[in-house]
Design an enzyme around this catalytic site. Structure first.
Site, PDB file in Angstrom:
ATOM      1  N   TRP A 149      -9.528   6.251  -0.598  1.00 21.76           N
ATOM      2  CA  TRP A 149      -9.450   7.181  -1.663  1.00 21.76           C
ATOM      3  C   TRP A 149      -8.766   5.646  -2.422  1.00 21.76           C
ATOM      4  O   TRP A 149      -8.096   5.148  -3.218  1.00 21.76           O
ATOM      5  CB  TRP A 149      -9.734   7.838  -1.594  1.00 21.76           C
ATOM      6  CG  TRP A 149      -8.168   8.407  -0.845  1.00 21.76           C
ATOM      7  CD1 TRP A 149      -6.724   8.633  -1.806  1.00 21.76           C
ATOM      8  CD2 TRP A 149      -7.857   8.948   0.453  1.00 21.76           C
ATOM      9  NE1 TRP A 149      -6.388   9.315  -1.001  1.00 21.76           N
ATOM     10  CE2 TRP A 149      -6.641   9.473   0.314  1.00 21.76           C
ATOM     11  CE3 TRP A 149      -8.906   8.823   1.107  1.00 21.76           C
ATOM     12  CZ2 TRP A 149      -6.370   9.812   1.974  1.00 21.76           C
ATOM     13  CZ3 TRP A 149      -8.105   9.281   2.949  1.00 21.76           C
ATOM     14  CH2 TRP A 149      -7.251   9.944   3.011  1.00 21.76           C
ATOM     15  N   ARG A 205       0.269   4.499   2.443  1.00 18.68           N
ATOM     16  CA  ARG A 205       0.115   3.893   4.560  1.00 18.68           C
ATOM     17  C   ARG A 205       0.393   5.388   5.182  1.00 18.68           C
ATOM     18  O   ARG A 205       0.175   5.271   6.352  1.00 18.68           O
ATOM     19  CB  ARG A 205       1.090   3.073   4.607  1.00 18.68           C
ATOM     20  CG  ARG A 205       0.744   1.618   4.110  1.00 18.68           C
ATOM     21  CD  ARG A 205       1.678   0.508   4.292  1.00 18.68           C
ATOM     22  NE  ARG A 205       2.788   1.124   3.612  1.00 18.68           N
ATOM     23  CZ  ARG A 205       3.953   0.668   3.203  1.00 18.68           C
ATOM     24  NH1 ARG A 205       4.040  -0.886   4.847  1.00 18.68           N
ATOM     25  NH2 ARG A 205       4.960   0.172   2.745  1.00 18.68           N
ATOM     26  N   CYS A 250       0.622  -1.304   0.195  1.00 16.82           N
ATOM     27  CA  CYS A 250      -0.184   0.080  -0.319  1.00 16.82           C
ATOM     28  C   CYS A 250       1.102   1.325  -0.280  1.00 16.82           C
ATOM     29  O   CYS A 250       1.647   1.270   0.607  1.00 16.82           O
ATOM     30  CB  CYS A 250      -0.837  -0.048   1.405  1.00 16.82           C
ATOM     31  SG  CYS A 250      -2.427   1.537   1.787  1.00 16.82           S
TER      32      CYS A 250
HETATM   33  N1  ARG Z   1      -6.454  -1.113  -7.433  1.00 16.75           N
HETATM   34  C1  ARG Z   1      -7.961  -2.014  -7.258  1.00 16.75           C
HETATM   35  C2  ARG Z   1      -8.698  -1.391  -7.807  1.00 16.75           C
HETATM   36  O1  ARG Z   1      -8.327  -0.914  -9.195  1.00 16.75           O
HETATM   37  C3  ARG Z   1      -8.381  -1.019  -5.938  1.00 16.75           C
HETATM   38  C4  ARG Z   1      -7.809  -1.386  -4.392  1.00 16.75           C
HETATM   39  C5  ARG Z   1      -7.095  -0.663  -3.482  1.00 16.75           C
HETATM   40  N2  ARG Z   1      -6.991   0.587  -3.956  1.00 16.75           N
HETATM   41  C6  ARG Z   1      -7.139   1.767  -2.735  1.00 16.75           C
HETATM   42  N3  ARG Z   1      -7.158   2.882  -3.658  1.00 16.75           N
HETATM   43  N4  ARG Z   1      -7.639   1.694  -1.452  1.00 16.75           N
HETATM   44  O2  ARG Z   1     -10.188  -1.353  -7.593  1.00 16.75           O
END
Ligand code: ARG
Length: 381
Positions: free
Chosen positions: A257, A86, A83
């Site tokens: 987000w 963070r 991530c």
């Molecule tokens: N990469 C995934 C998508 O395009 C989402 C993963 C979580 N992403 C986030 N910004 N919390 O749907």
């Protein structure tokens, strides 16, 4: 707090490369002692430590208090090596749904998560925690990868209308009796599939009312309009297992987000997803006869501009990949000031667009994962 990095490492609980999980009593103790060293965390008393160990001896398990659960979820985020977001780990809303014991109750809590986290576009990072797994590892499961995703319908020629990444799950939903809209489109929301231990999965309606969507248009021309692109405002990952203090939560959907490249450089651009670059390049009148015109790269940038501009214009929170990289660097610095090592997966942290422009490009990361964390788990289908 210890300033010796070696000591600090030793009393963390490593998850990567363990053939067998540790005994629960040990995981619990390590977690509670970890809390002791954290500023801003609930500090368990000696009495609490004794109570937990007694409970484990007597019943084989224990339950986390709400403050322990809250802080544990934030640590799970802080420890998430993939991530880039963070920096914001202390600002996570934790919704405690451990007492939702029916499929209906779980569905309602999922809808509540969508409303709470979406917050009319002013997105709040949120996790909803459902009941923990029993000693055999069985617990409630949400079968969807995310709470709001688009169906991928296979036709006879094995082509897919919609999101190819969801083709298997779409087949499953149809098999379970889902009736898709009469006129199928590339952006039909999927139903939610929930199961309780030892029971058949149950199908619930797509969260249409609760899912905010954004139409994607290019900021300075109408060239993309006729593609009628759209995406959901909120990604709620619902297929990962949350692990805190040896307790496993197989259903714990979480969301933050979006960073624009997740949609513009992957969901829309990957050849095995919506594969839109050729279409976008044509509309931008780029020369697609040779790769050396860099038409793909140019189309990719315009598509990402369109995503960012569209989200921003309608007031849905989104971060661009430059700011996200900078914020991760800030996170690394804050952590280092506290004597903690930041682990990471370089291949995940580098944005999929203009990688070498990221402030993280020339850094290296240890990919080892520690507890608490969000972990992959076996697909139930
Ligand atoms: N990469 C995934 C998508 O395009 C989402 C993963 C979580 N992403 C986030 N910004 N919390 O749907």
């Amino acid at each position: 707090m210890s300033s010796c990095p070696f000591l600090a490492m030793q009393d963390r609980l490593r998850l990567t490369g363990r053939p067998k999980p540790l005994p629960l009593a040990q995981s619990a103790k390590t977690f509670l002692q970890l809390l002791q060293k954290e500023k801003g965390a609930p500090h368990p008393t000696p009495q609490r430590l004794r109570k937990v160990s007694g409970k484990i001896k007597k019943t084989g398990t224990y339950s986390l208090t709400l403050p322990e659960l809250r802080y544990g979820c934030r640590l799970a985020w802080r420890n998430s090596v993939r991530c880039i977001g963070r920096f914001f780990w202390t600002k996570l809303d934790v919704l405690d749904a451990r007492r939702a014991t029916t499929e209906e109750g779980i569905y309602e809590a999922c809808l509540h998560h969508l409303r709470h986290a979406t917050h009319q576009g002013a997105i709040r990072s949120t996790v909803t925690v459902f009941a923990p797994a029993d000693s055999k590892g069985h617990g409630p499961r949400i079968w969807n990868y995310q709470l709001s995703r688009y169906a991928g319908y296979r036709n006879r020629k094995k082509q897919v209308l919609g999101d190819p990444a969801e083709a298997d799950f779409t087949d499953l939903c149809l098999h379970l009796g889902w009736r898709p809209p009469k006129k199928r489109t590339a952006f039909d929301l999927l139903p939610i599939v929930i199961s309780l231990p030892g029971k058949k999965p149950r199908l619930f309606p797509p969260p249409k009312k609760e899912t905010l969507e954004v139409s994607i248009r290019h900021p300075d021309s109408s060239c993309l309009d006729s593609l009628h692109l759209r995406w959901v405002a909120l990604p709620v990952v619902s297929n990962m297992r949350l692990e805190i203090g040896g307790i496993s939560f197989p259903a714990a959907p979480f969301s933050g987000w979006y960073m624009e490249t997740e949609i513009g450089a992957r969901n829309f651009a990957d050849e095995n997803r919506y594969n839109l670059l050729p279409e976008v390049a044509r509309r931008l009148r780029l020369d697609t006869s040779r790769t050396s015109t860099l038409w793909k790269d140019r189309a990719l940038v315009e598509l990402n501009r369109a995503v960012l501009d569209s989200f921003t214009k309608v007031g849905v929170r989104m971060i661009d990949h430059h700011s996200a990289s900078a914020s991760h660097l800030r996170f690394e610095n804050e952590e280092s000031k506290k004597g903690r090592q930041v682990n990471g997966r370089w291949d995940w942290l580098i944005p999929p667009l203009s990688g070498s422009l990221s402030r993280l490009w020339n850094r290296t990361y240890d990919p080892t994962e520690y507890s608490p964390n969000f972990l992959p788990q076996k697909r139930p289908y």
